[in-house]
Design a protein around this motif. Sequence first.
Motif, short mmCIF file in Angstrom:
data_model
loop_
_atom_site.label_atom_id
_atom_site.label_comp_id
_atom_site.label_asym_id
_atom_site.label_seq_id
_atom_site.Cartn_x
_atom_site.Cartn_y
_atom_site.Cartn_z
N ASN A 184 0.88 -1.07 -0.32
CA ASN A 184 -0.06 0.09 0.01
C ASN A 184 1.01 1.28 -0.05
O ASN A 184 1.87 1.22 -0.16
N GLU A 185 0.33 2.18 -0.54
CA GLU A 185 1.17 3.57 -0.60
C GLU A 185 1.16 4.03 1.00
O GLU A 185 2.25 4.79 1.32
N SER A 186 0.14 3.49 2.04
CA SER A 186 0.35 3.50 3.31
C SER A 186 1.31 3.50 4.21
O SER A 186 2.40 3.87 4.73
N THR A 187 2.07 2.45 3.43
CA THR A 187 3.02 1.39 4.12
C THR A 187 4.83 2.35 3.17
O THR A 187 5.35 2.10 4.61
N TYR A 222 4.71 4.89 6.11
CA TYR A 222 4.57 4.26 7.18
C TYR A 222 6.46 4.25 6.88
O TYR A 222 7.18 4.88 8.17
N TRP A 223 6.37 3.92 6.29
CA TRP A 223 8.62 3.39 6.29
C TRP A 223 8.96 4.15 5.62
O TRP A 223 10.44 4.70 6.87
N GLU A 224 8.23 5.44 5.34
CA GLU A 224 9.40 6.70 5.55
C GLU A 224 9.25 7.80 6.38
O GLU A 224 10.85 7.72 7.04
N ILE A 235 14.91 -3.02 2.67
CA ILE A 235 13.73 -2.85 3.53
C ILE A 235 12.47 -3.46 2.99
O ILE A 235 12.19 -4.41 4.20
N HIS A 236 12.32 -4.14 2.31
CA HIS A 236 10.27 -5.15 2.26
C HIS A 236 11.15 -6.47 1.92
O HIS A 236 11.07 -7.19 2.30
N GLY A 240 10.22 -11.11 7.38
CA GLY A 240 9.47 -11.17 8.47
C GLY A 240 9.88 -10.56 9.09
O GLY A 240 9.70 -11.10 10.46
N PHE A 241 11.16 -10.14 9.20
CA PHE A 241 11.09 -9.20 9.91
C PHE A 241 10.38 -8.67 10.62
O PHE A 241 9.61 -7.31 10.23
N LYS A 242 10.59 -7.45 12.10
CA LYS A 242 9.89 -6.89 12.57
C LYS A 242 10.68 -5.32 12.02
O LYS A 242 11.63 -5.07 11.86
N LEU A 243 9.96 -3.99 12.72
CA LEU A 243 10.80 -2.95 11.65
C LEU A 243 12.16 -3.01 12.66
O LEU A 243 12.74 -2.27 11.69
#
Length: 116
Positions: free
Chosen positions: A25-28, A31-33, A63-64, A71-74
Amino acid sequence: MALNLNKNLKLYYSIKEVAQMFDINESTLRYWEQEFPFLRPKNSGPAKIRQYQEKDIEQIRLIHNLVKVRGFKLAAAKKIINSNRDGAERRAEVLSRLIEVRDELQALRKQMDMLE
């Protein structure tokens, strides 16, 4: 000088195009930014439209790979990138290439099965 037909001629990508590249999603991306300070696409015009360059797309690919593929958490992805960015980039590149090879082998297998 030979003409490089594989070279990508596009300089900037919209947030929609980048989201489609990675099936997120664009929102993802937005958020990553916020979570990864090194990911800063160019904002142009009064509407602050995001314009992603190839270097930004490589950061998103990293990041992806860590978050969506492995499957890592942020928080873990941030830690990996901060502690060993080169290693993480190499692993992401190797994994991407292995996936490409797997897909090519699967296509070859389908062609072989059709010949039988």
